[in-house]
Design an enzyme around this catalytic site. Structure first.
Site, PDB file in Angstrom:
ATOM      1  N   LYS A 191       0.849  -1.194   0.000  1.00 48.36           N
ATOM      2  CA  LYS A 191       0.000   0.000   0.000  1.00 48.36           C
ATOM      3  C   LYS A 191       0.880   1.237   0.000  1.00 48.36           C
ATOM      4  CE  LYS A 191      -1.995   3.055   2.711  1.00 48.36           C
ATOM      5  NZ  LYS A 191      -1.957   4.217   1.810  1.00 48.36           N
ATOM      6  N   GLU A 267       9.447   1.100  10.980  1.00 46.48           N
ATOM      7  CA  GLU A 267      10.500   2.101  10.718  1.00 46.48           C
ATOM      8  C   GLU A 267       9.821   3.451  10.838  1.00 46.48           C
ATOM      9  OE1 GLU A 267      13.492   1.310  10.362  1.00 46.48           O
ATOM     10  OE2 GLU A 267      13.508  -0.725   9.565  1.00 46.48           O
ATOM     11  N   CYS A 301      13.343  10.448   7.082  1.00 44.82           N
ATOM     12  CA  CYS A 301      13.150  10.012   8.474  1.00 44.82           C
ATOM     13  C   CYS A 301      14.407  10.227   9.308  1.00 44.82           C
ATOM     14  CB  CYS A 301      12.737   8.557   8.496  1.00 44.82           C
ATOM     15  SG  CYS A 301      13.753   7.549   7.426  1.00 44.82           S
ATOM     16  N   GLU A 400       9.353  15.809  15.286  1.00 43.45           N
ATOM     17  CA  GLU A 400       9.833  15.684  13.919  1.00 43.45           C
ATOM     18  C   GLU A 400       9.111  16.696  13.036  1.00 43.45           C
ATOM     19  OE1 GLU A 400       8.780  12.044  11.847  1.00 43.45           O
ATOM     20  OE2 GLU A 400      10.851  11.936  11.154  1.00 43.45           O
TER      21      GLU A 400
END
Ligand code: TAP
Length: 497
Positions: A191, A267, A301, A400
């Site tokens: 996906k 992750e 990331c 973040e």
């Protein structure tokens, strides 16, 4: 490459007809509901395709096909060399289709065509090739138990594996999931993110051309709370490999607990510290610090989003950083010389700008950049930005931002820098610049992160594991360790009477 750098990408973009249907059981199909969602070009704000919006019914259809293919043995029971040949053909086709895949990636994500051509597409092909090559080279084990027992420890595929991935590196992250899952003999459902599905659909077309049997690889584009949640809760998926935000990663653990306890590889996000000591090669470090936060506009990331700089060299270092902010200035992603393109969406641009304002309210100052640019193009662009005067308890140091915003913190003693670096809910990556080898090794051991670079940032190879400590996730992508989440270990104990 010369011809590619001279390609007229804008003309090519006008003639491109991206695949927009789901790929299930070897066929391109509409969502059962007939619904679609728009794919936007972040560089212009224009809709480039209406993509099939899969939901639970489509996911179920894909899972049935994947299960059928798995149980039939059409893929997992192939001789290793045969499975390898199919994946190698797929990797070859990805390379042959470099211009189209790179263009799709750039149109869908806003990243510079230069990067899609030189990094994203080649890395995806290399990852699939690398895992293909492991297929007939990995041996199983015999556990030593004396002369009258034969105790075999073998790896078997878990069955049906789903990959749920984000929009920042669609092809690369897909390949990190596809490579080990299919090399191990599983069937797979992918996906892609709502913001970037087009390259995954092209991958499906190439998979079929390479000879992957029907049902072994399926792509279900759709929205997270619909297709994503249906994957998380499906009782017949054995493992989900997820890359994305920590918030959604948490949901996948809940989905697993509420359904069939499927394995979940996570992750997740990061707030990677980049420590620079006064004795480091400051010029080189400045280039790396710039790329660490501004490459792909910080939508990475492991972006080095916290610079932790020795106080005595802070001013000098900022001066060294300034030209890089000019050089890495965003532009039209289809221009072959452009280094940085656009942010993924208007909402994301607002979110990142919101963080710059929040940082100022918290007491930080904008030392470089900070402004939205390129409005005349219709897309979502932001200057490379540096916030100084940041303290590690401010939200701009803890959360973040996922944008081109560097938070600068200062230290006097290295122990302080390590304490600041480790004082984070995340632990994906960290870096240290210093010349003393003992200090480098000692500090690398003290940093709580899945990857620590010394005198570098973002150097990477498919054979080095990648993943996080703490709330950056668990499990590892890349390397042979990636097989852990997609294989079962079987002990077969035979007594020799
Ligand atoms: P997310 O919002 O977490 O989305 C990731 C994937 O999960 C997308 O496919 C998304 O679908 C799906 N999803 C969203 N809500 C869901 C739900 N309720 N249930 C099931 N699935 C759902 O992340 P993003 O915004 O695409 O990417 C940014 C984040 O990814 C950042 O936090 C970044 O750090 C992280 N990231 C981590 C890594 C590694 S390797 N650690 C690499 C890249 C990115 P939709 O797109 O349709 O919402």
């Amino acid at each position: 490459m010369t011809s590619l750098t001279q390609t007229d990408w804008r003309s090519l973009a006008r003639t491109l007809r991206p695949r927009r249907q789901a790929f299930i059981d070897g066929r391109f199909v509409d969502a059962l509901s007939g619904r679609t969602f728009p794919a936007y070009n972040p560089a212009t704000g224009e809709v480039i395709a209406e993509v099939a919006a899969c939901d639970a019914a489509d996911v179920d259809r894909a899972v049935r096909a994947a299960r059928r293919a798995f149980e039939s043995g059409v893929w997992r029971d192939l001789k290793p060399a045969e499975r390898k040949a199919v994946l190698l053909r797929w990797a070859g086709l990805i390379r042959e289709n470099l211009p189209e895949l790179a263009l799709l990636e750039t149109l869908d994500t806003g990243k510079a065509i230069k990067e899609s051509l030189s990094v994203d597409v080649p890395s995806a092909a290399a990852a699939i090739q690398w895992y293909a090559e492991t297929i007939d080279k990995l041996y199983d084990e015999i556990a030593p138990n004396g002369p009258s027992s034969l105790v075999m420890v073998t790896r078997e595929p878990v069955g049906v594996v789903a990959g749920v991935i984000p929009w920042n590196y669609p092809l690369i992250i897909a390949s990190w999931k596809i490579g080990p899952a299919l090399a191990a003999g599983n069937s797979m459902i992918l996906k892609p993110a709502e913001e970037a599905s087009l390259s995954a659909l092209k991958l499906a077309e190439l998979a079929q051309e390479a000879g992957l049997p029907d049902g072994v690889f399926n792509v279900v584009p759709g929205l997270g709370p619909e297709a994503g949640q249906a994957i998380g809760l499906h009782p017949d998926i054995d493992a989900v490999l997820f890359t994305g935000s920590t918030e959604v990663g948490r949901k996948f653990l809940e989905y697993s607990a509420r359904s069939n306890l499927k394995r979940v590889g996570l992750e997740l996000g990061g707030k990677s510290p980049h420590i620079v000591t006064a004795d480091a090669d400051l010029e080189k470090a400045a280039m790396y610090v710039a790329y660490a936060i501004w490459y792909n506009l910080g939508q990475t990331c492991n972006a080095g989003s916290r610079l932790i700089i020795e106080q005595s060299v802070k001013e000098r270092f900022l001066e060294l950083l300034r030209p890089w902010a000019q050089r890495l200035y965003p532009g039209d992603p289809l221009e072959p010389t452009t280094e940085l393109g656009a942010l993924i969406s208007a909402e994301h641009l607002d979110r990142v700008r919101g963080y710059i304002e929040l940082g100022q309210r918290e007491g930080a100052e904008v030392a470089i950049g900070g402004r939205q640019i390129g409005q005349e193009r219709g897309g979502w662009y932001l200057e490379p930005t540096v916030l100084v005067g940041v303290k590690n308890d401010m939200r701009v140091a803890r959360e973040e931002i996922f944008g081109p915003v560097l938070s600068v913190l200062e230290f006097d003693r290295l122990e302080e820098a390590v304490a600041i670096a480790n004082d984070s809910p995340y632990g994906l990556a960290a870096a240290l610049w210093c010349r003393d080898i003992s200090t480098a090794h000692r500090t690398a051991r003290q940093l709580r992160a899945g990857t620590v670079w010394v005198n570098a940032f973002d150097h990477t190879s498919i054979n080095a594991p990648f993943g996080g400590y703490k709330q950056s996730g668990h499990g590892r992508d890349k390397s042979l360790h990636a097989f852990d989440k997609v294989t079962e270990l079987k002990t077969t104990w035979v007594e020799l009477h």
